[in-house]
Design a protein around this motif. Structure first.
Motif, PDB file in Angstrom:
ATOM      1  N   THR A  36       0.793  -1.220   0.000  1.00 15.46           N
ATOM      2  CA  THR A  36       0.000   0.000   0.000  1.00 15.46           C
ATOM      3  C   THR A  36       0.831   1.278   0.000  1.00 15.46           C
ATOM      4  OG1 THR A  36      -0.161  -0.197   2.408  1.00 15.46           O
ATOM      5  CG2 THR A  36      -1.984  -1.086   1.112  1.00 15.46           C
ATOM      6  N   ASN A  37       2.109   1.178   0.304  1.00 17.56           N
ATOM      7  CA  ASN A  37       2.930   2.396   0.361  1.00 17.56           C
ATOM      8  C   ASN A  37       3.685   2.660  -0.937  1.00 17.56           C
ATOM      9  OD1 ASN A  37       4.765   0.319   0.525  1.00 17.56           O
ATOM     10  ND2 ASN A  37       6.048   1.308   2.079  1.00 17.56           N
TER      11      ASN A  37
ATOM     12  N   ASP B  26       1.681   6.723  -2.088  1.00 12.65           N
ATOM     13  CA  ASP B  26       1.754   6.119  -0.759  1.00 12.65           C
ATOM     14  C   ASP B  26       0.366   6.215  -0.121  1.00 12.65           C
ATOM     15  OD1 ASP B  26       2.197   5.327   1.839  1.00 12.65           O
ATOM     16  OD2 ASP B  26       4.048   6.464   2.091  1.00 12.65           O
TER      17      ASP B  26
ATOM     18  N   HIS C 116      -3.567   7.365   6.514  1.00  9.46           N
ATOM     19  CA  HIS C 116      -3.204   7.417   7.930  1.00  9.46           C
ATOM     20  C   HIS C 116      -2.759   8.802   8.380  1.00  9.46           C
ATOM     21  CE1 HIS C 116      -2.231   2.823   7.644  1.00  9.46           C
ATOM     22  NE2 HIS C 116      -3.519   3.091   7.617  1.00  9.46           N
TER      23      HIS C 116
ATOM     24  N   ASP D  81      -0.719   4.665   2.422  1.00 13.33           N
ATOM     25  CA  ASP D  81      -0.627   4.737   3.879  1.00 13.33           C
ATOM     26  C   ASP D  81      -0.519   6.198   4.329  1.00 13.33           C
ATOM     27  OD1 ASP D  81      -0.765   2.006   4.060  1.00 13.33           O
ATOM     28  OD2 ASP D  81       1.407   1.726   4.211  1.00 13.33           O
TER      29      ASP D  81
END
Length: 239
Positions: free
Chosen positions: A158-159, A178, A184, A180
């Motif tokens: 996912t990054n 990215d 996040h 993440d």
């Protein structure tokens, strides 16, 4: 227990920790990629297959919704068939006004054209539940396209999601997203809006690639059975 597996995994993780990509150096051809530029897309040009809405504010009975034919024509009652492919929505509106006036329907219908559903596509591949073509909606982001492909698999990296786009001179441009950092930490630089024909590739996570490597090159080559345990004695007994 296969004692080689932990050692191989540790060794591979140690080697890959020093690099940002799993692409072997001899296959990296950055010179063939154009520098990434986040330029705004040009004014949208109507394509065959586009679903259009035509609204006449003073002549509601002439309102129309239909698709552009494969040959690029839009056929409307009282206006006939108008070559639509390649025009902007404003240009098509002017063409409809002229056609209706020429047919004696309205001096100026003030036709307003909008795209209900574009025929433009983007492509999502790799570690998603349903790879393939995705219909491009206005303002669609990489994350939204992945959601339209029914989401990420557990093995997705996912990054480091890859986005490939064609530059104005036709060369591919490449950047990574990215997810993440976006989901996040709310990093706005990762919220890239897609353009027609963009390709998204979601690679496997490092752990998934290590597991696959071990399965292919260790478990299937060395004849150790999982769960098989043995000891090595310094003083073997002779019978």
């Amino acid at each position: 227990m296969n004692i080689l597996r932990p050692a191989c995994v540790l060794g591979l993780l140690t080697l890959t920790a020093c690099t940002q990509t799993w692409v072997e150096p001899q296959f990296q051809q950055r010179a063939q990629f154009a520098a990434w530029s986040q330029t705004a897309p040009s004014v949208y040009r109507i394509e065959p297959g586009d679903d259009l809405s035509v609204v006449m504010p003073f002549n509601a009975e002439l309102n129309f919704r239909g698709s552009v034919a494969p040959d690029g024509g839009l056929t409307m009652p009282f206006a006939g068939t108008i070559p639509a492919a390649g025009l902007t929505v404003a240009q098509l509106g002017d063409a409809i006004n002229k056609a209706l006036a020429a047919n004696g329907m309205a001096k100026n219908a003030h036709a307003s054209v909008s795209i209900v559903q574009s025929a433009a596509k983007v492509y999502v591949a790799g570690q998603v539940a349903r790879p393939g073509e995705i219909a491009l909606h206005t303002g669609m982001s990489v994350l939204q396209a992945i959601a339209a492909a029914q989401g990420l698999l557990d093995t997705a990296r996912t990054n480091e999601v890859v986005l490939i786009r064609r530059s104005p001179d036709g060369r591919p441009m490449l950047r990574t997203i990215d997810l993440d950092a976006l989901t996040h930490r709310g990093d706005p630089t990762q919220d890239v809006v897609l353009q027609a024909t963009d390709t998204i590739f979601v690679p496997k996570s490092s752990i998934a690639e290590v597991d696959q490597w071990v399965d292919q090159y260790i478990d299937k080559v060395i004849p150790f059975q999982r769960g098989f345990d043995y000891t090595i004695s310094n003083n073997p007994t002779t019978y």
